[in-house]
Design an enzyme around this catalytic site. Structure first.
Site: not given
Ligand code: HPA
Ligand code: ZN
Length: 328
Positions: A14, A16, A194, A197, A275-276
């Site tokens: 996971h 991006h 996703h 969350e 994630d990021d």
């Molecule tokens: N959630 C939804 N969209 C996203 C995320 C995330 O964690 N990271 C980058 N785009």
């Molecule tokens: Zn994500």
């Protein structure tokens, strides 16, 4: 613990790629491409990266992605990420990219895919990191836009393993994309999304029942529904959990409150991911460390999390065995 985490072979499922754009590279690309950013110094960036929700992050994340223009820009951000993988003993990655973020700004689909793919190929050869690429649809855009992007992607089908669903969750449930994902399934794309969350557990059920996902990205709100947790355990549907992201975006109130280890102990196939990382203060090892520092986790549980990352991947059964056996 830190030493064990550093040594563990890991997969990242996971991530991006646009979210791995570090401020230094962002500034360099902005200058090269003549793009004005909302910040001029690293200090200003750090202040701006003070998120209160998923949407407050997404606004900043899409602004950052504007600096990516040429194939070499997409190559550079991907290559920089792969170097961190090498440094952190990440042996396999399944990377998300958001083509609509770029095509909506007039960047060609092939510019994006070719830049990322060339870096992934170099990573396989020079760093020994295996990789798959997953294309995400932006859920705040329409079904029609998603169909257009699916159509465009088919020319590059040999480079894209699967599809996902990301961006602003609440108000954009998986059901909005049921027909698009059916078409994706028909052409042989692997499916993830996703869900859970910020959205409630009904989003996770929809992702499973309507989109036919092979795994859930985030999924931390599953524990609002005991039947759902039992279902995830029985079917061994993986969750790609991103602990630092969850705290930074206030999906959970603190790391001590995070449910990842409870879910692990119940038998849910949870994994740790970043994630990021350029926005949330850490790559995969920092996510493992944050969990180990705030929750009572044994060495055996850390090993299990690393094994899970390979089990939950789209690698072949033989490759999964090969990697999980490295973690004794
Ligand atoms: N959630 C939804 N969209 C996203 C995320 C995330 O964690 N990271 C980058 N785009
Ligand atoms: Zn994500």
């Amino acid at each position: 613990m830190k030493e064990l985490i550093a040594k563990l072979p890991k997969a990242e499922l996971h991530l991006h790629i646009e979210g791995s754009l570090e401020p230094e590279l962002m500034f360099a690309l902005a200058q090269k491409n003549n793009i004005t950013l909302p910040y001029k110094t690293i200090e200003e960036v750090k202040n701006a990266y003070n998120f209160t929700s998923l949407q407050s992050f997404l606004d900043i994340y899409y602004a950052g992605a504007n600096v990516l223009i040429t194939e070499s820009d997409f190559f550079d951000v991907t290559w920089a990420y792969l170097l961190t993988c090498k440094a952190q003993n990440v042996l396999h990655v399944e990377i998300f990219f958001d083509p609509q973020t770029h095509t909506s700004r007039g960047i060609a689909f092939e510019t994006v895919v070719n830049g990322i793919t060339k870096a992934l190929q170099k990573g396989e050869i020079e760093l020994g990191i295996s990789s798959f690429l997953i294309m995400c649809f932006l859920r705040h855009l329409s079904e029609e836009e998603a169909f257009k992007t699916l159509q465009e992607s088919l020319l590059f089908k040999d480079k894209i393993l699967g599809v996902g669903l990301d961006s602003s969750e609440v108000g954009h449930p998986p059901s909005k994309f049921e027909r698009v994902f059916a078409a994706c399934e028909n052409v042989g794309y692997k499916i993830v999304a996703h869900a859970g969350e910020e959205g409630d557990s009904s989003y996770i059920w929809e992702a499973i029942n309507l989109l036919h996902v092979k795994r859930i990205d985030h999924g931390i709100r599953c524990d609002e529904d005991a039947t759902l947790v039992e279902f995830l355990i029985e079917k061994q549907i993986p969750l790609t959990v991103c602990p630092l992201s969850n705290v930074k975006l206030r999906a959970v109130s603190s790391m001590r409150e995070h449910n990842i280890i409870n879910l692990l102990r119940k038998g849910v196939l949870v994994t740790i991911n970043s994630d990021d990382p350029a926005y949330f203060g850490g790559y995969i090892n920092e996510n493992y460390e944050a969990v180990a520092n705030s929750l009572h986790v044994s060495q055996e549980e850390l090993k299990l999390l690393a094994q899970n990352s390979f089990k939950a991947s789209f690698l072949s059964e033989a490759q999964k065995q090969h990697f999980t056996q490295m973690i004794a």
